[in-house]
Design a protein around this motif. Structure first.
Motif, PDB file in Angstrom:
ATOM      1  N   VAL A   1      17.186  -2.629   5.473  1.00  0.00           N
ATOM      2  CA  VAL A   1      17.445  -3.416   6.681  1.00  0.00           C
ATOM      3  C   VAL A   1      18.673  -4.292   6.456  1.00  0.00           C
ATOM      4  O   VAL A   1      18.740  -5.046   5.481  1.00  0.00           O
ATOM      5  N   SER A   2      19.628  -4.197   7.377  1.00  0.00           N
ATOM      6  CA  SER A   2      20.863  -4.978   7.285  1.00  0.00           C
ATOM      7  C   SER A   2      21.419  -5.200   8.684  1.00  0.00           C
ATOM      8  O   SER A   2      21.034  -4.521   9.629  1.00  0.00           O
ATOM      9  N   PRO A   3      22.344  -6.158   8.837  1.00  0.00           N
ATOM     10  CA  PRO A   3      22.927  -6.406  10.158  1.00  0.00           C
ATOM     11  C   PRO A   3      24.078  -5.453  10.456  1.00  0.00           C
ATOM     12  O   PRO A   3      25.186  -5.631   9.958  1.00  0.00           O
ATOM     13  N   ARG A   4      23.841  -4.466  11.256  1.00  0.00           N
ATOM     14  CA  ARG A   4      24.898  -3.516  11.649  1.00  0.00           C
ATOM     15  C   ARG A   4      25.613  -3.977  12.917  1.00  0.00           C
ATOM     16  O   ARG A   4      26.754  -3.594  13.171  1.00  0.00           O
TER      17      ARG A   4
ATOM     18  N   SER B   1      19.188  -4.894  11.830  1.00  0.00           N
ATOM     19  CA  SER B   1      18.497  -6.143  12.170  1.00  0.00           C
ATOM     20  C   SER B   1      19.107  -6.821  13.394  1.00  0.00           C
ATOM     21  O   SER B   1      18.532  -7.782  13.913  1.00  0.00           O
ATOM     22  N   GLN B   2      20.292  -6.351  13.798  1.00  0.00           N
ATOM     23  CA  GLN B   2      21.031  -6.944  14.918  1.00  0.00           C
ATOM     24  C   GLN B   2      21.362  -8.424  14.670  1.00  0.00           C
ATOM     25  O   GLN B   2      21.604  -9.182  15.600  1.00  0.00           O
ATOM     26  N   SER B   3      21.354  -8.835  13.401  1.00  0.00           N
ATOM     27  CA  SER B   3      21.654 -10.221  13.004  1.00  0.00           C
ATOM     28  C   SER B   3      20.673 -11.222  13.595  1.00  0.00           C
ATOM     29  O   SER B   3      20.976 -12.414  13.699  1.00  0.00           O
ATOM     30  N   ASN B   4      19.482 -10.759  13.952  1.00  0.00           N
ATOM     31  CA  ASN B   4      18.510 -11.580  14.674  1.00  0.00           C
ATOM     32  C   ASN B   4      17.203 -11.685  13.892  1.00  0.00           C
ATOM     33  O   ASN B   4      16.637 -10.659  13.506  1.00  0.00           O
ATOM     34  N   PRO B   5      16.710 -12.904  13.630  1.00  0.00           N
ATOM     35  CA  PRO B   5      15.479 -13.051  12.837  1.00  0.00           C
ATOM     36  C   PRO B   5      14.273 -12.342  13.439  1.00  0.00           C
ATOM     37  O   PRO B   5      13.476 -11.742  12.698  1.00  0.00           O
ATOM     38  N   GLN B   6      14.106 -12.419  14.761  1.00  0.00           N
ATOM     39  CA  GLN B   6      12.956 -11.757  15.390  1.00  0.00           C
ATOM     40  C   GLN B   6      13.049 -10.234  15.257  1.00  0.00           C
ATOM     41  O   GLN B   6      12.070  -9.559  14.959  1.00  0.00           O
ATOM     42  N   ARG B   7      14.248  -9.712  15.469  1.00  0.00           N
ATOM     43  CA  ARG B   7      14.458  -8.282  15.314  1.00  0.00           C
ATOM     44  C   ARG B   7      14.244  -7.866  13.857  1.00  0.00           C
ATOM     45  O   ARG B   7      13.654  -6.825  13.580  1.00  0.00           O
TER      46      ARG B   7
ATOM     47  N   THR C   1      16.836  -5.136   1.500  1.00  0.00           N
ATOM     48  CA  THR C   1      17.442  -5.843   2.628  1.00  0.00           C
ATOM     49  C   THR C   1      18.579  -6.729   2.138  1.00  0.00           C
ATOM     50  O   THR C   1      18.559  -7.203   1.001  1.00  0.00           O
ATOM     51  N   THR C   2      19.562  -6.948   3.014  1.00  0.00           N
ATOM     52  CA  THR C   2      20.750  -7.681   2.593  1.00  0.00           C
ATOM     53  C   THR C   2      21.409  -8.426   3.744  1.00  0.00           C
ATOM     54  O   THR C   2      21.276  -8.052   4.903  1.00  0.00           O
ATOM     55  N   SER C   3      22.086  -9.512   3.369  1.00  0.00           N
ATOM     56  CA  SER C   3      23.091 -10.172   4.207  1.00  0.00           C
ATOM     57  C   SER C   3      22.559 -11.188   5.204  1.00  0.00           C
ATOM     58  O   SER C   3      22.165 -10.827   6.316  1.00  0.00           O
ATOM     59  N   THR C   4      22.605 -12.439   4.792  1.00  0.00           N
ATOM     60  CA  THR C   4      22.296 -13.653   5.551  1.00  0.00           C
ATOM     61  C   THR C   4      20.792 -13.887   5.692  1.00  0.00           C
ATOM     62  O   THR C   4      20.011 -12.934   5.786  1.00  0.00           O
ATOM     63  N   PRO C   5      20.376 -15.151   5.726  1.00  0.00           N
ATOM     64  CA  PRO C   5      18.946 -15.462   5.872  1.00  0.00           C
ATOM     65  C   PRO C   5      18.355 -14.954   7.173  1.00  0.00           C
ATOM     66  O   PRO C   5      17.153 -14.680   7.240  1.00  0.00           O
ATOM     67  N   GLU C   6      19.185 -14.811   8.212  1.00  0.00           N
ATOM     68  CA  GLU C   6      18.679 -14.362   9.503  1.00  0.00           C
ATOM     69  C   GLU C   6      18.094 -12.963   9.431  1.00  0.00           C
ATOM     70  O   GLU C   6      17.191 -12.607  10.197  1.00  0.00           O
TER      71      GLU C   6
ATOM     72  N   PRO D   1      13.239 -13.036   7.090  1.00  0.00           N
ATOM     73  CA  PRO D   1      12.108 -12.461   7.829  1.00  0.00           C
ATOM     74  C   PRO D   1      11.609 -11.145   7.234  1.00  0.00           C
ATOM     75  O   PRO D   1      10.402 -10.886   7.237  1.00  0.00           O
ATOM     76  N   VAL D   2      12.522 -10.330   6.731  1.00  0.00           N
ATOM     77  CA  VAL D   2      12.109  -9.068   6.105  1.00  0.00           C
ATOM     78  C   VAL D   2      11.313  -9.358   4.840  1.00  0.00           C
ATOM     79  O   VAL D   2      10.250  -8.758   4.594  1.00  0.00           O
ATOM     80  N   SER D   3      11.800 -10.288   4.029  1.00  0.00           N
ATOM     81  CA  SER D   3      11.086 -10.654   2.796  1.00  0.00           C
ATOM     82  C   SER D   3       9.703 -11.217   3.110  1.00  0.00           C
ATOM     83  O   SER D   3       8.720 -10.891   2.434  1.00  0.00           O
ATOM     84  N   ASP D   4       9.607 -12.066   4.133  1.00  0.00           N
ATOM     85  CA  ASP D   4       8.316 -12.645   4.513  1.00  0.00           C
ATOM     86  C   ASP D   4       7.329 -11.563   4.955  1.00  0.00           C
ATOM     87  O   ASP D   4       6.145 -11.616   4.607  1.00  0.00           O
ATOM     88  N   ALA D   5       7.811 -10.588   5.726  1.00  0.00           N
ATOM     89  CA  ALA D   5       6.936  -9.505   6.185  1.00  0.00           C
ATOM     90  C   ALA D   5       6.418  -8.696   5.006  1.00  0.00           C
ATOM     91  O   ALA D   5       5.243  -8.314   4.961  1.00  0.00           O
TER      92      ALA D   5
END
Length: 433
Positions: free
Chosen positions: A49-52, A94-100, A119-124, A128-132
């Protein structure tokens, strides 16, 4: 004599089969179910999972290239404990979005039943991926979030040395930023007054709490107009304060669109520090090119470059080949190439270290003591600031006009105190755009 099978024989056979059903079921049925189970057992799924797209899309620019390298390396499969496993990589935006980010992570966990998450790149995206994964008991490896923003930003306390059982991380942290800044900034004479723009998010709050005090201890005066909200479109108040205080150094950790807005407004309103030091943005050529002339001279951090003297232990690709290969696609090298490929080095090493890669706890335990070579250097869990984290270097660099006619800008390393094995190419120059 009656030939063939009588009705009585069929009834007897039916009774026998009925009686035997529980036994057959316990033994795997008549064969088809067992074959299905073996097929499932010999297949491994890795989520990525990453922000594309979205504000942090620059981080996802080289994803397709890195994923292609990883898929080719996994194509023969992995032989673990005498069993041959096919490996499938399932990548999601991830669309750079925490909910997504949380949504796609849970879909990969519950729907696709991944065995390991990357998963990589920014806390956003990453948090959330790590928490899930932590909640679901799925091993996860992440990177490119300052480790304090990942560890403490998810709820761990300063006293926790092993806060998470399934989630592991490798990245630079506040100490590495402090080390880089205090070796890089003295290359340009200044009044040591630093105007900071640190947002009210996981990165900004971690930096404010830890980096600010360290810089003060090193003799810098911090001018902080206060946390701002991501997405702010008017920075006139901050700019006025930096001008009034004569802040000759500027430092920020914003999402990329916010910095672009600020820096254009700063140019319009006459704020031009001697050093403009950015993080979380200004990492990739596309971000600097979008700024035009005012992008030349911006200083940034480097967590990988093609001059790193390291290689991927899984694919065998060294840093120079990684950069050259990507540029052969027609795009300029991007420092996200290194840590993204490193994730797959960690994944392959962790899976091969276990006797049963379908055992999620076993894979998580393997990561806890993993020692693996990657394009960004050697990663050794168990030697970091806590059990879940490995710290990695961040080096200082600066954007200049490209000496290669194929490109508009290039990033040159000016400071290497965190890893002297990586060569520098220049000294920091005063910002003059």
């Amino acid at each position: 004599m009656e030939s063939g099978t009588t009705r009585r024989d069929l009834l007897r056979l039916g009774i026998s089969l009925t009686a035997a059903a529980p036994i057959l079921s316990a033994c795997g049925g008549l064969g088809s179910d067992q074959n299905t189970k073996n097929t499932q057992k010999s297949s491994l799924k890795i989520g990525f999972v990453s922000p594309r797209t979205g504000p942090a899309a620059g981080f996802g620019e080289p994803d397709a290239y890195v994923l292609d390298l990883a898929k080719k390396a996994f194509q023969p499969g992995l032989n673990i404990g005498g069993t041959q496993y096919d490996v499938q990589i399932l990548d999601r935006d991830s669309q750079s979005n925490p909910q997504r980010s949380a949504q796609v992570a849970n879909d990969l966990i519950n729907g696709d039943q991944v065995d390991l998450m990357l998963t990589t790149s920014t806390p956003e995206t990453v948090n959330p991926v790590s928490d899930a994964c932590e909640a679901a008991g799925v091993p996860c490896v992440s990177t490119v979030v300052p480790w304090e923003a990942w560890y403490f930003g998810r709820g761990a306390k300063e006293t926790d040395q092993n806060a998470y059982k399934f989630t592991y991380h490798f990245c630079f942290g506040v100490e590495q930023f402090h080390n880089m800044y205090t070796h890089e900034w003295p290359q340009v004479p200044t009044n040591k007054k630093v105007g900071v723009m640190w947002p009210n998010d996981s990165d900004g709050n971690a930096i404010r709490a830890a980096l600010g005090p360290l810089l003060k201890q090193s003799g810098y005066t911090i001018v902080d107009p206060g946390a701002y909200t991501d997405g702010t479109n008017d920075f006139s108040a901050q700019i006025a304060k930096f001008k009034a205080e004569n802040c000759e150094i500027f430092n920020t950790f914003p999402i990329p669109p916010d910095f672009a807005t600020f820096w254009r407004q700063a140019a319009q309103q006459g704020y031009k520090p001697k050093i403009c030091q950015v993080a979380k943005t200004g990492l990739f050529p596309s971000q600097i090119e979008a700024l035009g002339p005012i992008g030349i001279g911006i200083a940034g951090g480097a967590y990988w470059a093609p001059t790193y003297p390291y290689k991927s232990s899984f694919t065998g690709v060294d840093s120079k080949a990684l950069g050259d290969g990507y540029q052969a696609t027609g795009k300029q090298w991007n420092q996200q190439l290194g840590p993204s490929l490193a994730l797959f080095d960690v994944a392959a090493a962790a899976l091969k270290k276990t006797s049963n890669p379908k055992d999620k706890q076993g894979v998580a335990d393997a990561i806890k003591t993993l020692d693996v070579e990657t394009p960004i250097g050697r990663l050794q869990w168990g030697k970091g600031p806590n059990a879940n984290v490995v710290t990695t270097p961040i080096l200082g660099g600066q954007w200049i006009k490209s000496t290669d006619p194929k490109y508009k800008v290039e990033f040159v390393l000016v400071e290497n105190s965190s890893d002297p094995n990586v060569p520098t190419a220049a000294k920091l120059q005063e910002y003059r755009a």
